[in-house]
Design an enzyme around this catalytic site. Structure first.
Site, short mmCIF file in Angstrom:
data_model
loop_
_atom_site.label_atom_id
_atom_site.label_comp_id
_atom_site.label_asym_id
_atom_site.label_seq_id
_atom_site.Cartn_x
_atom_site.Cartn_y
_atom_site.Cartn_z
CE LYS A 84 -18.68 27.87 -1.85
NZ LYS A 84 -17.97 29.04 -1.33
CE LYS A 89 -12.04 24.88 2.51
NZ LYS A 89 -12.98 26.02 2.39
CG ASN A 90 -16.27 23.93 8.69
OD1 ASN A 90 -15.72 23.86 9.77
ND2 ASN A 90 -17.44 23.37 8.50
CG ASP A 91 -16.73 28.88 2.24
OD1 ASP A 91 -15.56 29.29 2.12
OD2 ASP A 91 -17.57 28.97 1.34
CD GLU A 92 -13.29 31.30 2.60
OE1 GLU A 92 -13.59 32.20 1.81
OE2 GLU A 92 -13.40 30.09 2.33
CG HIS A 132 -9.10 29.10 3.16
ND1 HIS A 132 -9.11 30.44 2.82
CD2 HIS A 132 -9.94 28.49 2.30
CE1 HIS A 132 -9.94 30.62 1.81
NE2 HIS A 132 -10.46 29.44 1.47
CG HIS A 169 -7.18 26.75 -0.53
ND1 HIS A 169 -8.37 26.47 -1.15
CD2 HIS A 169 -7.27 26.22 0.72
CE1 HIS A 169 -9.16 25.81 -0.32
NE2 HIS A 169 -8.51 25.65 0.83
CE LYS A 225 -15.24 31.64 -6.69
NZ LYS A 225 -16.51 31.69 -5.96
#
Length: 475
Positions: free
Chosen positions: A165, A191-194, A286, A320, A328
């Site tokens: 992030k 991990k890379n964010d999607e 993902h 996931h 959240k």
């Protein structure tokens, strides 16, 4: 009695898709599905169920003159209806489906045009069951959580991971620096964010190069292996493969990298291409976009359980599965934990079906032993993978932080998952490295059966995390 009366309203075409006396739906000829169905307009539930069975198999809105006796054998059959709960059970002859183990093809049938029919107000695929004879045709996972545990030498806790992030806006060097900070803080998996791709401010090739350098330095300093999951989702097939090959040629040690694919938006073909081309790599599914289908308030689509089962069938190493209401994201233990356990186990109880992932008869002595060993937490299906589909790992992300690790483990009922905390690590008052240390300390407290508040008395990073996230929770 009501059901008998409603059956009398069926027209000749609809009758062809009803078999309430189907003698043995589990005889190996059928994929079984349960839908929540609310009819639209003037149709009753029996009529609507027949129309769904027709549209999702051989039929259309009218009987056609081109039918043959054999084509009618391929009809999907409604074999059970719960009128009070608006539930419909449909048996699909699995010979309908592409014999090359094609998950996209199955989804096109059972969650394709039928979801757009004007005859329905609600149509949600809640659970599915695959017979052993059908599992024979599908790949299932190759590189598993057990393989990653062996590589990392981590066997008694979850795999501790993060998502970088901010999810977008860091340069290649800045991205690699955050990876390094997390790894030297004690984390295992980044991990890379999607949405990570080949943005102009973070060229993909440089990102790969710098992550390799950061990993090498972190491994040297900590003496522990690390893993990075790279998003290879792309505009076209060739670019996806180019990214995979770029990563393989960058000098990463086998086991130290995973391929992430945005399975919903990139599609099942991309998922299965990666599984078949790179069986020695952890395939990270993902599910960005899944909420449009899976959220409970959405009347049309499919459940988290269904999505997760198909990911295992397609060969994803992990997907996931949600935070079961602890984090959240929307979700509940009933939905998310059921999905997680179904993809982890040789035999898992779903919402309606108990799925045995064995390819051999479940009453076989070796099959029974395999289930017993699995329940006892032994590694299974490693040297006898002809007997069934290997496990698919739950990957947990979305609002977790070190204070929520133990509560999630309790809800999950086990440690067989990868947790990927984003802000839960990077929002720590002293940054990513301290956030990773707090996560490791929270895990140590869990392993030693010590309350994290007590453990935090001698562990500054955890104490700061507890104070920070407790304040945020109160706001």
């Amino acid at each position: 009695m009501i059901q008998e009366e409603l059956s009398k309203t069926l027209n000749p075409k609809q009758v062809q898709y009803m078999r309430m006396d189907l003698p043995d739906p589990r005889n190996g000829e059928y994929l079984l599905a349960v839908f929540h169905l609310i009819p639209s307009g003037e149709l009753n539930i029996m009529q609507a169920a027949a129309e769904v069975a027709a549209e999702s198999s051989t039929g259309t809105n009218f009987a056609v003159k081109t039918e043959t006796p054999f084509s009618r054998v391929m009809n999907a059959l409604v074999y059970k209806v719960d009128i009070e709960k608006n539930l419909v059970w449909i048996a699909y002859p699995w010979r309908l489906f592409d014999r090359n183990g094609n998950v996209q093809n199955i989804m096109t049938y059972i969650a394709g045009n039928a979801l757009g029919m004007k005859e329905i107000k609600a149509l949600k695929l809640l659970d599915i069951w695959f017979p052993p004879s059908m599992l024979e045709q599908y790949d299932g996972p190759s590189y598993t959580l057990d393989d990653m545990r062996t590589y990392l030498n981590v066997h008694d806790r979850p795999i501790l991971g993060t998502i970088i992030k901010p999810k977008m806006g860091l340069t290649s060097s800045e991205y690699a620096e955050v990876c390094y900070d997390f790894w030297v803080g004690g984390g295992d998996f980044v991990k890379n964010d999607e949405p990570q791709a080949d943005q102009d401010f973070c060229p993909y090739d440089k990102m790969v190069k710098y992550v390799k350098m950061a990993m090498d330095k972190a491994v040297k300093e900590t003496g522990k292996k690390k893993v990075h999951s790279f998003n290879v989702s792309s505009a076209d097939f060739d670019t996806m493969i180019e990214r995979c090959e770029m990563i393989r040629e960058a000098g990463f040690e086998p086991g130290s990298y995973a391929f992430l694919i945005d399975g919903i938006t990139a599609g099942w073909m991309a998922v299965q291409t990666l599984r078949r081309r790179y069986p020695d790599v952890f395939l990270h599914f993902h599910r960005a976009g899944h909420g449009g289908f899976t959220r409970p308030e959405n009347p049309i689509g499919f459940s988290v359980l269904v999505l997760s089962k198909f990911a295992r069938l397609a060969g994803a190493s992990g997907i996931h599965t949600g935070t079961a209401g602890v984090g959240k994201m929307a979700g509940s233990p009933e939905e998310d934990v059921t999905a997680a356990r179904n993809i982890l186990k040789v035999e898992g109880k779903g919402h309606f079906f108990t799925q045995n992932w064995g390819r051999i008869p479940p009453q076989d002595d070796d099959a029974i032993k395999m289930v017993e060993m699995d329940d006892a937490h032994h590694v299974v299906l490693e040297d006898d993978s002809w007997r069934g589909l290997k496990k698919c790992c739950p990957i947990i992300s979305g609002g977790l932080n070190p204070t929520l690790l133990e509560p999630f483990i309790d809800v999950m009922g086990g440690i067989d998952f990868i947790t990927t905390m984003g802000a839960g690590c990077h929002a720590h008052p002293r940054g990513t490295r301290a956030g990773a240390m707090a996560l490791v300390q929270a895990c140590e407290a869990y392993k030693n059966k010590i309350d994290i508040a007590d453990y935090a008395k001698d562990h500054r990073e955890l104490a700061e995390a507890i104070e920070f996230f407790s304040k945020k929770k109160k706001k």
